[in-house]
Design a protein around this motif. Structure first.
Motif, PDB file in Angstrom:
ATOM      1  N   UNK A   1       8.113  24.911   8.537  1.00  0.00           N
ATOM      2  CA  UNK A   1       8.324  23.841   7.571  1.00  0.00           C
ATOM      3  C   UNK A   1       6.978  23.900   6.347  1.00  0.00           C
ATOM      4  N   UNK A   2       5.728  24.136   6.762  1.00  0.00           N
ATOM      5  CA  UNK A   2       4.515  24.272   5.943  1.00  0.00           C
ATOM      6  C   UNK A   2       4.772  25.236   5.005  1.00  0.00           C
ATOM      7  N   UNK A   3       5.527  26.173   5.407  1.00  0.00           N
ATOM      8  CA  UNK A   3       5.650  27.371   4.176  1.00  0.00           C
ATOM      9  C   UNK A   3       6.312  26.713   2.678  1.00  0.00           C
ATOM     10  N   UNK A   4       7.064  25.644   3.007  1.00  0.00           N
ATOM     11  CA  UNK A   4       7.679  25.176   1.785  1.00  0.00           C
ATOM     12  C   UNK A   4       6.849  23.753   1.298  1.00  0.00           C
ATOM     13  N   UNK A   5       5.710  23.661   1.928  1.00  0.00           N
ATOM     14  CA  UNK A   5       4.992  22.532   1.694  1.00  0.00           C
ATOM     15  C   UNK A   5       3.784  22.694   0.625  1.00  0.00           C
ATOM     16  N   UNK A   6       3.283  21.747  -0.037  1.00  0.00           N
ATOM     17  CA  UNK A   6       2.119  21.906  -0.965  1.00  0.00           C
ATOM     18  C   UNK A   6       1.287  20.762  -0.783  1.00  0.00           C
ATOM     19  N   UNK A   7       0.012  20.869  -1.505  1.00  0.00           N
ATOM     20  CA  UNK A   7      -0.759  19.664  -1.481  1.00  0.00           C
ATOM     21  C   UNK A   7      -1.183  18.917  -0.081  1.00  0.00           C
ATOM     22  N   UNK A   8      -1.336  17.651  -0.289  1.00  0.00           N
ATOM     23  CA  UNK A   8      -1.735  16.992   0.967  1.00  0.00           C
ATOM     24  C   UNK A   8      -0.658  17.025   2.024  1.00  0.00           C
ATOM     25  N   UNK A   9       0.645  17.275   1.592  1.00  0.00           N
ATOM     26  CA  UNK A   9       1.615  17.118   2.475  1.00  0.00           C
ATOM     27  C   UNK A   9       1.452  18.511   3.511  1.00  0.00           C
ATOM     28  N   UNK A  10       0.985  19.750   2.862  1.00  0.00           N
ATOM     29  CA  UNK A  10       0.705  20.874   3.599  1.00  0.00           C
ATOM     30  C   UNK A  10      -0.648  20.777   4.359  1.00  0.00           C
TER      31      UNK A  10
END
Ligand SMILES: *[C@@H]1O[C@H](CO)[C@@H](O)[C@H](O)[C@H]1NC(C)=O
Ligand SMILES: *[C@@H]1O[C@H](CO)[C@@H](O)[C@H](O)[C@H]1NC(C)=O
Ligand SMILES: *[C@@H]1O[C@H](CO)[C@@H](O)[C@H](O)[C@H]1NC(C)=O
Length: 418
Positions: free
Chosen positions: A85-94
């Motif tokens: 999932x983190x592969x598609x996440x950025x910034x603070x979410x990541x």
């Protein structure tokens, strides 16, 4: 059918499903760099330790929500799904996801984390091993949404994950499609992963793991008898109790924590640690669960002849909604309107609404055919002075490990095998 006619069979399956819904959000894409700089690459044992840290942290949260219940989950599977999932996440979410997974981003850059998981998956999927582990991920996306080609490529390259489009406007068909997919990939062990989808759903992410192994030393089904399991001081239930005599296997008596640790090996690269706290020591052992404790147990195990070993035969299935639990581990934003999952569709319109995790764990001695063929058991009516008897007839832990990668495939607390 013949698959199950083997002594000492354990099967297990587990599935976190992450359901995403539309929402207004902000963000940017992440970059996974090329293969340069392999000196900093996270090695599989470091990754295993980090994953173990996450496993025990998650375990403690699950226990808070499910006191005195059986706990069964696949730490590897959940870490893997969140890393995907983190592969598609950025910034603070990541950052929240990766730090929630116990990575220190100063020490381990994001690209190395993805490569590490890719390598782990590769090692777990080696053909030819005598234990069978099938694990994988798939993302089901509403057919009106475009998945970025770049994301698809990364998903395939790093997580061997598939992206499939479905029509969530027809939630019933979409649900069947997903459940059929999971059922097929888990040899029918997990049938109804998702019970309902609402028409807001835009994306469902599933991750499954199916494990089947054969005990190195087999239990004889003829020795399995109904016997008492002590739920607590007052209550007992009758369970089928497997038994074996004169078994030489790695054993450790942990004086500090007042628990016995017995390792039962599978034929192949897997093994199970069974941890039996003394009466009244369950909470002490539970509180001490951390990577160092597991390492100490593994280092202290030594082959020992156990005169009598009793282990319940059981099949336990659990369901967890992790969206209420992961925020306790710092993974919050991905569930909120601030979520940044723009790496998936290019738009800032996704958040995770639900994380379903389902696990099935079976421990059995299996069929009679093999039992007839083995005949290793000969009963010695010996007069032993201090026989070592280990009876898992009260709540215990089971940690199922892949011994190549030291990954925790399953972590369980059995409070009631029935
Ligand atoms: C690093 O890369 C080089 C060349 O690509 C390779 O020979 C070496 O084995 C790699 N080292 C590690 C630790 O992966
Ligand atoms: C992360 O690693 C860096 C460098 O090793 C260290 O200084 C820092 O304290 C670590 N952060 C956490 C939260 O452990
Ligand atoms: C353990 O795994 C390796 C590959 O990583 C494989 O070559 C070997 O055959 C496996 N061992 C057994 C006993 O299955």
């Amino acid at each position: 059918m013949t698959l199950f006619v083997t002594l000492g069979l354990l099967t297990a399956g587990i599935f976190p499903a992450v359901l995403c819904q539309q929402d207004g959000t902000l963000g940017s894409n992440t970059e996974v760099q090329g293969d340069q700089n392999n000196g900093t690459q996270v090695d599989s044992l470091t990754l295993a330790t980090i994953n173990t840290d996450f496993a025990f942290s998650l375990y403690k949260e699950l226990v808070l929500k499910n006191p005195d219940k059986n706990i069964v989950f696949s730490p590897f599977s959940i870490s893997f799904a969140l890393a995907f999932l983190s592969l598609g996440a950025s910034s603070n979410t990541l950052e929240e996801i990766l730090e929630g997974l116990k990575f220190n981003l100063t020490e381990t850059p994001e690209a190395d984390i993805h490569r590490g998981f890719g390598h782990l998956l590769h090692m777990l999927s080696q053909p030819g091993d005598q234990v069978q582990i099938s694990t994988g991920s798939a993302m089901f996306v509403e057919k009106n949404l475009q998945i970025l080609a770049e994301f698809k490529e990364k998903a395939k390259a790093l997580y061997q994950a598939e992206a499939i489009t479905v029509n969530f406007q027809q939630p019933h068909e979409a649900k069947n499609l997903i459940n059929d997919y999971v059922s097929k990939h888990t040899q029918g062990k997990i049938k109804d992963l998702i019970s309902d989808l609402d028409d807001q759903t835009l994306m469902v992410l599933v991750n499954y793991i199916y494990f089947k192994g054969k005990w190195d030393t087999l239990f004889d089904p003829q020795d399995t008898v109904k016997s008492e399991f002590h739920l607590n001081k007052k209550r007992t239930v009758k369970v089928p109790m497997m038994s074996i005599e004169d078994l030489t296997t790695p054993y450790f008596w942990d004086e500090e924590l007042s628990c016995s640790v017995v390792e039962l090996k599978y034929t192949g690269n897997a093994s199970a640690l069974f941890i039996l706290p003394d009466e009244g020591s369950m909470q002490k052992v539970e509180a001490s669960l951390q990577p160092e404790t597991l390492r100490r147990w593994k280092d202290s195990l030594e082959p020992r002849m156990i005169d009598e070993l009793y282990l319940p035969k059981f099949s336990i299935s659990t369901d967890y909604s992790l969206e209420g639990i992961l925020p306790q581990l710092g993974i919050r934003e991905v569930f909120s309107t601030q979520a940044d999952l723009s790496g998936i569709t290019g738009a800032k319109d996704l958040r995770v609404s639900q994380v379903v995790h389902k696990a099935v764990l079976e421990v059995a001695e299996a069929g009679t055919e093999a039992a007839a063929a083995t005949g290793f058991k000969f009963v010695l009516l010996s007069q032993k002075v201090n026989p070592l008897i280990v009876s898992f007839s009260r709540p215990f832990f089971m940690i199922l490990l892949d011994t190549n990668t030291q990954s925790l495939l399953f972590l369980a607390k059995i409070t009631n095998p029935k």
